[in-house]
Design a protein around this motif. Structure first.
Motif, PDB file in Angstrom:
ATOM      1  N   ASP A 214     -18.174  11.046  38.672  1.00  0.00           N
ATOM      2  CA  ASP A 214     -18.350  12.275  37.868  1.00  0.00           C
ATOM      3  C   ASP A 214     -19.768  12.795  37.942  1.00  0.00           C
ATOM      4  OD1 ASP A 214     -15.805  12.299  37.030  1.00  0.00           O
ATOM      5  OD2 ASP A 214     -16.185  11.237  35.148  1.00  0.00           O
ATOM      6  N   GLN A 215     -20.700  11.876  38.086  1.00  0.00           N
ATOM      7  CA  GLN A 215     -22.102  12.276  38.057  1.00  0.00           C
ATOM      8  C   GLN A 215     -22.524  12.807  39.425  1.00  0.00           C
ATOM      9  OE1 GLN A 215     -24.338  12.463  35.689  1.00  0.00           O
ATOM     10  NE2 GLN A 215     -23.187  11.552  34.001  1.00  0.00           N
ATOM     11  N   ASP A 216     -23.022  14.009  39.421  1.00  0.00           N
ATOM     12  CA  ASP A 216     -23.485  14.604  40.674  1.00  0.00           C
ATOM     13  C   ASP A 216     -24.538  13.725  41.343  1.00  0.00           C
ATOM     14  OD1 ASP A 216     -21.871  16.606  39.919  1.00  0.00           O
ATOM     15  OD2 ASP A 216     -23.447  18.068  39.493  1.00  0.00           O
ATOM     16  N   SER A 217     -25.402  13.137  40.508  1.00  0.00           N
ATOM     17  CA  SER A 217     -26.512  12.370  41.061  1.00  0.00           C
ATOM     18  C   SER A 217     -26.013  11.151  41.838  1.00  0.00           C
ATOM     19  CB  SER A 217     -27.462  11.938  39.947  1.00  0.00           C
ATOM     20  OG  SER A 217     -26.757  11.286  38.917  1.00  0.00           O
ATOM     21  N   ARG A 219     -22.923  11.042  43.448  1.00  0.00           N
ATOM     22  CA  ARG A 219     -22.294  11.562  44.673  1.00  0.00           C
ATOM     23  C   ARG A 219     -23.349  11.948  45.707  1.00  0.00           C
ATOM     24  NH1 ARG A 219     -19.428  14.602  41.316  1.00  0.00           N
ATOM     25  NH2 ARG A 219     -20.064  16.581  42.231  1.00  0.00           N
TER      26      ARG A 219
ATOM     27  N   SER B 232     -26.566  13.487  30.737  1.00  0.00           N
ATOM     28  CA  SER B 232     -25.750  12.269  30.728  1.00  0.00           C
ATOM     29  C   SER B 232     -26.014  11.398  31.948  1.00  0.00           C
ATOM     30  CB  SER B 232     -24.268  12.629  30.673  1.00  0.00           C
ATOM     31  OG  SER B 232     -23.935  13.471  31.752  1.00  0.00           O
ATOM     32  N   ASP B 233     -26.731  11.920  32.939  1.00  0.00           N
ATOM     33  CA  ASP B 233     -27.068  11.057  34.074  1.00  0.00           C
ATOM     34  C   ASP B 233     -28.256  10.142  33.775  1.00  0.00           C
ATOM     35  OD1 ASP B 233     -29.318  12.639  34.267  1.00  0.00           O
ATOM     36  OD2 ASP B 233     -28.737  13.640  36.113  1.00  0.00           O
ATOM     37  N   GLU B 235     -31.172  10.586  33.895  1.00  0.00           N
ATOM     38  CA  GLU B 235     -32.240  10.711  34.880  1.00  0.00           C
ATOM     39  C   GLU B 235     -33.037  11.985  34.645  1.00  0.00           C
ATOM     40  OE1 GLU B 235     -30.846  11.554  38.856  1.00  0.00           O
ATOM     41  OE2 GLU B 235     -32.365  10.234  39.715  1.00  0.00           O
ATOM     42  N   ALA B 282     -21.024  14.540  28.226  1.00  0.00           N
ATOM     43  CA  ALA B 282     -20.459  13.740  29.316  1.00  0.00           C
ATOM     44  C   ALA B 282     -20.598  14.404  30.683  1.00  0.00           C
ATOM     45  CB  ALA B 282     -18.983  13.449  29.056  1.00  0.00           C
ATOM     46  N   TYR B 283     -20.386  15.694  30.760  1.00  0.00           N
ATOM     47  CA  TYR B 283     -20.445  16.362  32.057  1.00  0.00           C
ATOM     48  C   TYR B 283     -21.896  16.691  32.395  1.00  0.00           C
ATOM     49  CZ  TYR B 283     -15.442  16.931  31.282  1.00  0.00           C
ATOM     50  OH  TYR B 283     -14.126  16.688  31.028  1.00  0.00           O
ATOM     51  N   CYS B 284     -22.379  16.103  33.477  1.00  0.00           N
ATOM     52  CA  CYS B 284     -23.792  16.253  33.805  1.00  0.00           C
ATOM     53  C   CYS B 284     -24.149  17.675  34.193  1.00  0.00           C
ATOM     54  CB  CYS B 284     -24.158  15.292  34.927  1.00  0.00           C
ATOM     55  SG  CYS B 284     -23.232  15.617  36.438  1.00  0.00           S
ATOM     56  N   ARG B 302     -23.686  23.331  38.620  1.00  0.00           N
ATOM     57  CA  ARG B 302     -23.200  23.094  39.981  1.00  0.00           C
ATOM     58  C   ARG B 302     -23.140  24.377  40.773  1.00  0.00           C
ATOM     59  NH1 ARG B 302     -18.295  18.970  38.636  1.00  0.00           N
ATOM     60  NH2 ARG B 302     -19.588  17.122  38.474  1.00  0.00           N
TER      61      ARG B 302
END
Lengths: 587, 506
Positions: A214-217, A219, B232-233, B235, B282-284, B302
């Motif tokens: 789910d996390q773009d980072s 992928r 949520s990442d 980072e 939850a959705y980055c 995105r």
């Protein structure tokens, strides 16, 4: 014992400094750990120093970083490979700290030590360490563990291997995205050590999980894995498993992932190998060149030459060239700029006919771009295109572009173009240069910005080198010397500088006849800054002109200057006179 | 009332920095941010003086460490509510002067956010108007040598390195003179089978929290930062000022990416400013930001690098019934919070608390009126600048209960049960329920609005506005809901009050 007693006192100081409040002292001491260890001897290093370091891990990051680095090369001091495992505990602790760079360094050192360890020790010490870190409570230790599997795995017995693979699988599904990122970026290294049979099953399923994260980072990092895994797999497996992933990634919802693909597609193509796969990837690349997001197009445009290199010219002309044409009028100046910096490289790939027919119009439109960076990028690669089509075809459109850049509002742009003038001169030849560019070079000498004037003076020197003294006598010297009467002293100073740069290139005769009289006349200038610069220039002329000229012309002038009312003028005149004397002595 | 919905019965729990009647409040002591750590084990407050104060939960923390037996004894429903104690504080920001713009930058903490903790260290992002800082707070165990027989020989493995034993013998004697403090590590104990700790008997372990600034994220904002939010990442994080939103990597202090820029070429064309921004839990790739015009924009990162195209606009179209200069100002959203489910957003504007469903853009699913009796007085509130007060809002873990502050040191807690829109009114004092009785008439007015929506306007015009009813200077701006249990921490001036509730069934 006597040998170790002697250096004990300085060692004691170093050890005390390990605990000092001043971070600089602690750092120094850590940097000298090897000295401490040598003095203590192997056994005491193992039994006392290493446990002490292990306990002392609550320090500033800088100290910990230094410690992690030192421990990586500490093996000789603990008694060689046989005792390498002694070094593991402190590094294991450092693998759990919060600061990323410390952890990375500790992992690096562990890998270095692990690579030298005996197989039995790897199984007995290293693998358990990896397992502990991988199942640690804090994400920091799990992150670190990902970078260690490829060391522990090869020597492990089958059962342990299976265990390690399953632990890595868990790391790929960790709750914390940081751990999954670490697992993704280290998957390639780990996969390289795994047997082909497991590669196709275990590793590929982990890889699949990561590519659907789910996390773009996560992928993003899996994209890099494509290339690494592609190299490990056999061609048909690669086509079956990696290729669809790459194609999917190139259509990912996240522009960041597509950006990564655009940046790496060339490497991915190399990895997947066969010509057939490359053909499959062409549509993906074309899509990226036409992406909605400018950042993706920038990345894709920047790789256009590299990508074309691995295609046949027909494919490149058929599929890529139309996109290049579109990109040359892209709405984003950065896309055009990226394209301009590489597009010259396409000429040799496409061959002369295609270049003249298809590429040349693109060059020309980029040369007329409203954005100076685009034009500069084209001009900077001029030699490449010259090799293919010759300068004649280009020169017509080249000149207006150069003139416009030469008068650009931003001095950095002017500076950039000045730096390309010698390249242009060599490509265009004397004739073209005299007509069109000569006056520009003179114009820059009177620019409002110092850096431009300085670059212009330097440029003259490089031109003189390129075309020779005779040409310079005709086309540079008269114009330069004319400007010596400029009412503004800063411009006169530029001319002085140009003279001092040109003199060594032009040789003694021209210097004595043409340049020296002008310099001497400037010694009567009303501005002291000019006068002491005259002194400096005269000093630089001393080795060039003959000794008789020094005595007849330079020395009297300097003597006069050394009695100037201005202190700086007197100082530099004095310096120059000393130089004259030295030449006398050595001569 | 046959509703099966739970209503909460709030009780006073704790207070820190309680003010005695008549005690003067220093400006720098006023609390400006309240934030719970993600598990609720810690609570941080920031103040106008640039300080950050941390509180630590003293009961029921660290579930992993409690024995199973203990857990069996403490049945979850009986578990007492969290209690906190002061842990530490540090000076996060100081007054700075921007020489380029001749502008003083205050030290006031605008927002606090907790990052993922590791190794028993806590990480907090704090920001003032311009600069964001990452702080690490960690416990050091202090090893104290309290008493030692001078003849005793320390037979530790570390004897050599422990206490200056290389130097002459007198150094050993110097140890008992006073105890020597030494920082040693606190680390997970089970990790190292190969190494044993030195004998503990001679040491007394104490704990001491130390704070270090780990990174500074500066020079990226030309306007005052109003929000920071961690992705949520784990980072990246965002920082939002009036016109721009920037993205940072937590590890990189000198570089950020602008993702939203509302600044028009000509500032005359400016129609709205960003008031608050938050990442989806939850959705980055999703973030929401609110504007001074009362819009909530949802952005998908995105789609493109510069997120000028919003994916969605949530906009209350009904609310634009009666427009006036003041209602437009009052429409400005002061705070947005995502619910834990990621589907709902709670927003606070000057007059209302609204709950939105991301699937319904045209209106909130429920709207609570906070202090409707102030509506006729908007012009006076404007003159006193009160209309620009930016109240926080917060919601419970289950997303069914909401709280926000108002004037007179009170806050209101609402419950989403369809149609039941008058909340519980609580005063930030040791006796929180007192006001609900004294303000009975107000409550009735509130009830009226439910049964006769159309009438409430007239009803209010008739009601008297007596400024003595409402103490505008005692505003309760900042509050936070405990992430796991029903506990609200709210700040009035320099005091931090906490209330807890157990659900009751009607």
């Amino acid at each position: 014992m006597a040998a170790t007693d002697e250096p004990l006192y300085p060692i004691a100081v170093l050890i005390d400094e390990l605990k000092n409040e001043d971070i600089q002292l602690r750092l120094n001491s850590i940097r000298k750990l090897s000295t401490i260890a040598r003095a203590l001897g192997e056994e005491r290093t193992r039994k006392e120093l290493i446990p002490f370091l292990n306990e002392n891990n609550d320090d500033d990051d800088e100290v910990l970083l230094a410690m992690a680095e030192e421990l990586g090369v500490f093996m000789p001091y603990v008694g060689g490979v046989g005792y390498a495992h002694v070094l593991l505990p402190p590094l294991e602790t450092l693998c759990t700290v919060e600061e990323t760079c410390v952890r990375d360094k500790a992992v690096e050192s562990l890998c270095r030590i692990g690579a030298q360890m005996k197989e039995s020790d790897l199984v007995g010490w290293f693998a358990p360490l990896v397992k502990r870190l991988a199942t640690g409570e804090w994400f920091t230790s799990r992150v670190s563990s990902c970078g260690l599997f490829h060391i522990a795995y090869p020597s492990a017995p089958d059962q342990l291997k299976a265990e390690l693979r399953s632990i890595y699988g868990q790391l790929c599904q960790d709750d914390m995205p940081m751990v999954r990122r670490a697992a993704a970026s280290n998957l390639g290294k780990f996969a390289a050590t795994v047997e082909p049979s497991h590669l196709k099953t275990d590793i590929m399923s982990m890889f699949e999980d990561l590519t659907q994260d789910d996390q773009d980072s996560v992928r993003l990092l899996a994209v890099e894995g494509c290339a690494a895994l592609g190299k490990l797999l056999e061609s048909q497996d690669c086509i079956a498993h990696i290729l669809p992933v790459i194609v999917n990634f190139s259509q990912d919802k996240s522009w960041r992932v597509r950006y990564m693909v655009a940046n790496q597609l060339y490497e991915l193509c190399e990895a997947v190998g066969s010509e057939a796969t490359r053909i499959d990837l062409v549509p993906a690349y074309v899509r990226l060149l036409r992406d909605n997001e400018a950042e993706v197009r920038i990345a894709a445009a920047g790789k256009v030459t590299k990508f074309c290199q691995i295609l046949s010219p027909e494919l490149a002309i058929q599929h890529i060239l139309p996109c290049v044409k579109e990109l040359s009028s892209d709405s984003s100046q950065h896309v055009r700029s990226a394209l301009a910096s590489v597009i010259m490289g396409m000429a040799p790939i496409l061959g002369k006919d295609a270049t003249i027919e298809q590429l040349l119009p693109i060059f020309l439109s980029l040369l007329k771009d409203e954005f100076p960076d685009v034009r500069l990028n084209i001009i900077s690669k001029l030699d490449q295109v010259n090799q293919v089509i010759g300068i004649d075809l280009l020169s017509q459109s080249l000149l207006p572009a150069i003139v416009e850049l030469a008068e650009d509002r931003h001095w950095r742009v002017r500076l950039a173009i000045i730096e390309y003038i010698p390249l242009l001169a060599s490509q265009l030849g004397v004739g073209f240069f005299d007509d069109k560019l000569g006056s520009l070079c003179m114009q820059w000498l009177e620019d409002k910005v110092f850096s431009i004037r300085e670059a212009a003076a330097n440029n003259l020197k490089r031109l003189a080198e390129e075309f020779g003294p005779d040409w310079a006598m005709q086309h540079i010297i008269p114009q330069v010397l004319e400007k010596i009467n400029n009412p503004h002293y800063l411009y006169r100073m530029t001319i002085l500088q140009a003279i001092s740069l040109l003199a060594p290139v032009l040789g003694a005769d021209i210097t004595c006849q043409k340049l020296l009289p002008v310099v001497i006349s400037l010694s009567k200038d009303r501005v002291p800054n000019i006068k002491f610069n005259v002194a400096k220039v005269l000093q630089s002329l001393v080795p060039i002109v003959g000794q008789s000229v020094v005595e007849a012309t330079i020395r009297p002038c300097l003597i006069e200057l050394s009695e100037d009312p201005d202190v700086d003028v007197r100082y530099f005149a004095g310096q120059a006179l000393q130089a004259c004397d030295q030449v006398m002595v050595s001569g | 009332m046959t509703s099966s919905m739970r209503s909460l019965n709030w009780k006073f729990s704790q207070v820190f920095g309680e003010r005695h009647p008549g005690e003067k409040v220093e400006e720098i002591d006023i609390i400006s941010a309240v934030e719970f750590e993600s598990r609720g084990d810690y609570l941080a407050t920031g103040d106008h003086g640039g300080r950050v104060v941390l509180f630590e939960r003293t009961n029921g923390k660290d579930y992993q460490l409690r024995s199973r037996k203990e857990l069996e004894h403490t049945d979850s429903s009986v578990t007492s509510h969290p209690l906190y104690s002061y842990k530490t504080e540090f000076q996060s920001h100081e007054i700075e002067f921007d020489y380029l713009k001749s502008l003083e930058i205050g030290e006031k903490i605008n927002k606090l956010r907790w990052c993922a903790s590791s190794n028993n260290s806590l990480f907090i992002l704090s920001t003032n108007d311009r600069t964001i800082k990452l702080w690490k707070v960690s416990d050091h165990k202090v090893k104290k040598i309290i008493e030692m027989d001078s003849n005793a020989y320390i037979s530790s493995e570390n004897a050599l390195l422990s206490e200056k034993s290389f130097l002459t013998d007198q150094s050993i004697q110097s140890v008992p003179n006073g105890y020597h403090l030494e920082w040693i590590t606190k680390r997970p104990k089970s990790t190292f089978p190969t190494y044993k700790e030195s004998p503990k008997m001679m040491f007394k372990f104490g704990e001491c929290a130390s704070s270090r600034c780990r990174r500074v994220y500066s020079h990226a904002h030309d306007y005052n930062i109003n929000s920071i939010s961690i992705n949520s990442d784990c980072e990246t994080f965002l920082s939002a000022d009036d016109l721009r939103i920037n993205m940072w990597n937590l590890e990189v202090g000198n570089q950020c990416f602008n993702i939203i820029d509302l600044k028009p070429l000509d500032m005359e064309d400016l129609v709205e400013v960003i008031t608050s921004a938050e990442f989806h839990p939850a959705y980055c790739n999703l973030l929401a930001y609110s504007s001074s015009r009362g819009f909530i924009r949802l952005v998908d990162m995105r789609q493109s690098a510069l997120c000028d195209q919003n994916a969605r606009i949530l906009q209350d179209r009904e609310a634009h019934g009666s427009r006036s200069f003041f209602t437009e100002i009052a429409a400005s959203i002061s705070d947005i919070k995502f619910a834990k489910d990621g589907r709902h957003i709670l927003t606070r504007d000057y007059m209302n608390l609204k709950l939105w469903d991301l699937h319904m853009e045209s209106s909130p699913i429920v709207s609570f009126k906070i202090h409707e009796f102030l509506r006729p007085k908007l012009s006076e509130l404007y003159n006193g600048d009160f209309i620009f007060d930016k109240f926080d809002c917060c919601l419970s873990r289950d997303g069914c209960h909401f709280a926000t502050g108002t004037y007179s040191n009170t806050f209101k807690v609402f419950c989403h049960d369809g149609g039941h829109t008058d909340g519980t009114r609580l005063e930030a004092s040791k006796n929180p329920n007192r006001v609900s009785h004294t303000q009975e008439c107000q409550k009735n007015a509130g009830l009226l609005t439910i049964f006769a929506r159309g009438l409430h306007w007239r009803g209010h015009e008739n009601s008297r506005f007596d400024s003595s009813d409402c103490d505008l200077d005692s505003k309760l701006i900042h509050l936070a809901w405990h992430p796991t249990t029903n506990l609200i921490a709210c700040a009035t001036k320099c005091s931090l009050y906490m209330y807890h509730a157990e659900s009751e069934h009607f």
